[in-house]
Write an enzyme that holds these catalytic residues in place. Structure first.
Site, PDB file in Angstrom:
ATOM      1  N   GLU A 183      -8.096  -2.525   7.774  1.00  0.00           N
ATOM      2  CA  GLU A 183      -7.126  -2.672   8.994  1.00  0.00           C
ATOM      3  C   GLU A 183      -6.729  -2.047   9.271  1.00  0.00           C
ATOM      4  O   GLU A 183      -5.665  -1.754   8.652  1.00  0.00           O
ATOM      5  CB  GLU A 183      -6.574  -4.253   8.467  1.00  0.00           C
ATOM      6  CG  GLU A 183      -7.795  -5.439   7.880  1.00  0.00           C
ATOM      7  CD  GLU A 183      -7.209  -5.924   7.241  1.00  0.00           C
ATOM      8  OE1 GLU A 183      -5.821  -6.706   6.774  1.00  0.00           O
ATOM      9  OE2 GLU A 183      -8.204  -7.189   6.597  1.00  0.00           O
ATOM     10  N   SER A 238     -10.467  -9.454   8.136  1.00  0.00           N
ATOM     11  CA  SER A 238     -11.527  -9.458   7.168  1.00  0.00           C
ATOM     12  C   SER A 238     -11.814  -8.951   5.830  1.00  0.00           C
ATOM     13  O   SER A 238     -12.750  -8.206   6.108  1.00  0.00           O
ATOM     14  CB  SER A 238     -12.873  -9.685   8.056  1.00  0.00           C
ATOM     15  OG  SER A 238     -13.241 -10.663   9.407  1.00  0.00           O
ATOM     16  N   GLU A 239     -11.121  -9.701   4.983  1.00  0.00           N
ATOM     17  CA  GLU A 239     -11.189  -8.485   3.554  1.00  0.00           C
ATOM     18  C   GLU A 239     -12.823  -9.008   2.973  1.00  0.00           C
ATOM     19  O   GLU A 239     -12.703  -7.648   2.340  1.00  0.00           O
ATOM     20  CB  GLU A 239     -10.107  -9.018   2.404  1.00  0.00           C
ATOM     21  CG  GLU A 239      -8.918  -8.412   2.827  1.00  0.00           C
ATOM     22  CD  GLU A 239      -8.256  -8.969   4.128  1.00  0.00           C
ATOM     23  OE1 GLU A 239      -8.341 -10.363   4.785  1.00  0.00           O
ATOM     24  OE2 GLU A 239      -6.880  -8.716   5.272  1.00  0.00           O
ATOM     25  N   PHE A 269      -2.465  -4.219   1.611  1.00  0.00           N
ATOM     26  CA  PHE A 269      -1.781  -4.712   0.226  1.00  0.00           C
ATOM     27  C   PHE A 269      -2.646  -5.893  -0.738  1.00  0.00           C
ATOM     28  O   PHE A 269      -3.802  -6.001  -0.501  1.00  0.00           O
ATOM     29  CB  PHE A 269      -0.616  -5.978   0.958  1.00  0.00           C
ATOM     30  CG  PHE A 269       0.199  -4.877   1.811  1.00  0.00           C
ATOM     31  CD1 PHE A 269       1.010  -3.895   1.458  1.00  0.00           C
ATOM     32  CD2 PHE A 269       0.100  -5.523   3.408  1.00  0.00           C
ATOM     33  CE1 PHE A 269       1.727  -3.360   2.653  1.00  0.00           C
ATOM     34  CE2 PHE A 269       1.106  -5.003   4.177  1.00  0.00           C
ATOM     35  CZ  PHE A 269       1.840  -3.904   3.394  1.00  0.00           C
ATOM     36  N   ILE A 300      -6.600  -8.364  -1.883  1.00  0.00           N
ATOM     37  CA  ILE A 300      -7.763  -8.200  -2.514  1.00  0.00           C
ATOM     38  C   ILE A 300      -8.187  -9.639  -2.903  1.00  0.00           C
ATOM     39  O   ILE A 300      -9.539  -9.382  -3.243  1.00  0.00           O
ATOM     40  CB  ILE A 300      -7.068  -6.537  -4.390  1.00  0.00           C
ATOM     41  CG1 ILE A 300      -8.457  -6.283  -3.638  1.00  0.00           C
ATOM     42  CG2 ILE A 300      -7.023  -7.382  -5.308  1.00  0.00           C
ATOM     43  CD1 ILE A 300      -8.451  -4.807  -4.771  1.00  0.00           C
ATOM     44  N   HIS A 322       2.537  -9.737  -1.001  1.00  0.00           N
ATOM     45  CA  HIS A 322       2.507  -8.022  -0.613  1.00  0.00           C
ATOM     46  C   HIS A 322       2.390  -7.575  -1.849  1.00  0.00           C
ATOM     47  O   HIS A 322       2.523  -6.382  -1.924  1.00  0.00           O
ATOM     48  CB  HIS A 322       3.671  -7.981   0.631  1.00  0.00           C
ATOM     49  CG  HIS A 322       3.358  -8.560   2.087  1.00  0.00           C
ATOM     50  ND1 HIS A 322       2.944 -10.298   2.336  1.00  0.00           N
ATOM     51  CD2 HIS A 322       2.419  -8.122   3.263  1.00  0.00           C
ATOM     52  CE1 HIS A 322       2.785  -9.618   3.553  1.00  0.00           C
ATOM     53  NE2 HIS A 322       2.181  -8.443   4.162  1.00  0.00           N
TER      54      HIS A 322
END
Lengths: 328, 333
Positions: free
Chosen positions: A29, A61-62, A85, A89, A131
């Site tokens: 991102e 869209s992790e 950040f 995860i 964060h």
């Protein structure tokens, strides 16, 4: 050798890898166009240099970002993806924990997943606990993932380059607040082997084991304590998985005392593993019980005095060392 | 579309492959009732053979498939050797993954069945990665990912569909809508059971097909695969079918309406293709019996091979985590 910031050193590693090997691409991102315009950010300028085929800005869209890395790596590419950040995860952990870390094993060694995940970590930027939340112990507790956590610009470059060309999945944790720190960085394809710790300063009375930005808190404590005639040996692990047990045990055998330090919370933290290894394998060398200095077991608070309260300080280390040395 | 539009020879091959899948899994049912023959829970695609065969027949050997917990049909259709699959399902050292996968997560890179995941909804993001690599290298190969109606409820599927069309990746999403997610029927777990309709929201082609008609599945797959291969981006096929057995072999379907099962068993894809070939005079009853016997012999041979194969050594469990030859403990040295 050039003087670069930590962020520029990471950028240099990406640049070297991309210019050397067509299989390397980066995605995440804002890795191409970022809301922050700062040459100290690791992906700054790479879109202009390598173009949109190899520098991929993604949607938010992790899971898909991590899946992109897993799938592309097993077809032979060398993906380097960014999770913005550390707490984000969690949205990518299925792909990392259940897929990147396990699919090789499930294949009976037929497949491999040479991917790199860069993740920004840190406390003290007043963004709050969604964060700021160091989750390295989660990753280190997941078989099949390597985890590195550099503390200097040179380490940042050397470990990131090793990660990119490592045949296994590697998570590189980047201490965000160090991005602007300057240091000497070797030129070209400079790699630091993953799994080798570094004795930052040698000492004889007590070992402090740490990693990432916390290393500087340890060095501050060492400076103060040297004025009192207490000599600290500071060890920077650099790599949590695999762990350089030899360096750890050798240092404890020299000093006989150990204080483990990290910015993550204490309970179930990576420091517990370090303490347990030393207790199991070097109990006879210890002159005093192992101490842990870590964050309290609360989410990272946002109000300035509370955020400062959260982060382990050099005073806390000094106190821990004094009590350890006093017990000798 | 009439099934007669599909070449007779191809239909015969598809019939053989569907029978192989059916008989392979029937052998698993048989063995799962014997003590200590198979390890773990057997998850079967009985009744769904036409989806695996119809889709894979529209692919080239270099195309990649990503499968899920109900994978045996996909892997056999892609050309995996039943002997090594059977040995794997038995947890044997000779298995396709040295006994490290068991029945649920077999990967067969030799036939480009690269990744199989039991994490429901895990496949689509993996397929995005595989298709990205194909596009990045300028290949014309594509990636197919099989997932179920249950997986359609996972957020990862949404992420994968959005990203793949954003980047025009060559992914064919194949939703095998077998009407069940565990013990929850489609209407109990899905707000809009028409999965193909979602394609509109991502701007990709999406079509529903009778998943128990192999010729129809194949014909639609051919069309969709061509679009993926030609750089038009991803596509979605919803193959409507039915889970004829429980979620796994321990599930005796106490929650399933028996009439519904009977209705679907009349729609058995193998029976339909067989009747259709017989009525057209493409094959004789005797030829079909020969096919059945040949397939049975292959399956028996696979079961024999698996049964007679040794288990891996306990300590071999430590291998295959890392590419290098080390374990976490050895790092100490």
């Amino acid at each position: 050798m050039a003087v670069l910031s930590f962020g520029q050193a990471l950028r240099d590693a990406l640049d070297v890898a991309m210019s050397e090997d067509e299989r390397v691409f980066i995605a995440g991102e804002g890795v191409g166009v970022s809301i922050h315009y700062d040459p100290n950010l690791p992906t700054h300028g790479l879109l202009e240099k390598y173009g949109p085929k190899r520098v991929k800005d993604t949607p938010v869209s992790e899971a898909a970002i991590a899946g992109l890395a897993v799938g592309a790596s097993t077809l032979g590419l060398r993906p380097v993806v960014e999770i913005m950040f550390f707490p984000f995860i969690t949205l990518a952990t299925d792909m990392l924990v259940n897929h990147a870390g396990k699919l090789r094993y499930l294949s009976g060694g037929k497949s491999s997943f040479p991917l790199t995940v860069r993740v920004k970590a840190g406390v003290n930027f007043a963004a709050g606990c969604q964060h700021s939340h160091n989750l390295e112990a989660w990753l280190a507790h997941s078989p099949g993932l390597k985890v590195v956590f550099p503390s200097t610009p040179a380490e940042a470059k050397g470990l990131l380059l090793s990660a990119i060309f490592d045949p296994n999945p590697v998570v590189v944790v980047e201490e965000m607040l160090l991005y602007w720190m300057q240091g000497e960085v070797p030129d070209g394809d400079y790699r630091i082997p993953i799994g080798k710790a570094r004795v930052v300063i040698p000492g004889k009375d007590c070992t402090i084991v740490s990693y990432g930005g916390a290393v500087y808190t340890a060095l501050e404590a060492a400076k103060t304590l040297s004025g009192e005639g207490i000599s600290l040996e500071v060890v920077d692990l650099r790599s949590l998985v695999p762990l350089d047990r030899r360096c750890l045990l050798d240092s404890v055998s020299r000093t006989g005392r150990l204080v483990v330090l990290h910015d993550a919370t204490k309970f179930g933290g990576f420091g517990a593993e370090i303490s347990a290894i030393v207790a199991e394998e070097a109990f006879d060398m210890l002159k005093a019980p192992v101490k842990r200095v870590a964050a309290p077991d609360i989410p990272v608070p946002v109000s300035p005095p509370q955020e400062i309260f959260y982060k382990p300080s050099s005073e806390m280390i000094i106190e821990a060392v004094r009590s350890t040395v006093g017990k000798a | 579309m009439d099934s007669r539009e599909v070449d007779a020879g191809l239909r015969k091959t598809m019939y053989e492959e569907m029978v192989l899948i059916r008989k392979f899994e029937e052998k698993l049912i048989e063995l799962s009732q014997e003590k200590d023959k198979l390890v773990g829970m057997q998850i079967l695609a009985n009744g769904q053979e036409a989806v695996a065969v119809g889709i894979v027949k529209a692919l080239k050997p270099d195309d990649v498939i990503v499968s899920n917990h109900r994978s045996h049909g996909h892997l056999l259709a892609k050309g995996a050797n039943p002997k090594y699959l059977m040995a794997e399902i038995m947890g044997k050292a000779t298995g396709v993954n040295k006994g490290k996968s068991g029945t649920l997560h077999m990967a067969v890179p030799e036939v480009n069945a690269l990744m199989t995941t039991t994490i429901v909804g895990g496949g689509p993001p993996l397929a995005v990665g595989a298709a990205f690599a194909q596009q990045y290298r300028g290949e014309s190969n594509i990636t197919v990912v099989f997932f179920g109606d249950g997986a359609a409820a996972e957020g990862s599927v949404h992420e994968a569909m959005n990203l793949s069309n954003l980047w025009k990746l060559p992914v064919l999403f194949v939703c095998e809508n077998n009407c069940w997610a565990g013990a929850q029927s489609l209407s109990e777990h899905c707000a809009v059971g028409d999965i193909a309709a979602r394609a509109v929201g991502y701007g990709m082609p999406g079509e529903l097909v009778d998943g128990n008609d192999v010729a129809k599945v194949y014909t639609l797959a051919k069309k969709m695969v061509m679009g993926c291969r030609n750089g038009q981006g991803p596509a979605l096929i919803e193959a409507k079918t039915y889970r004829m057995r429980g979620h796994g072999e321990h599930d005796h379907q106490h929650y399933v309406d028996k009439k519904e099962l009977e209705e679907w068993s009349r729609l058995c894809p193998i029976k339909r293709l067989r009747n259709n070939m017989l009525s057209e005079g493409l094959v004789s009853e005797a030829q079909l019996q020969t096919i059945g016997r040949q397939v049975e012999a292959r399956v028996d041979e696979a079961a024999k091979f698996g049964t007679e194969s040794p288990y891996p050594l306990p300590e071999e469990a430590l291998e295959d985590v890392w590419v290098e030859d080390f374990t976490m403990q050895q790092v100490a040295q």
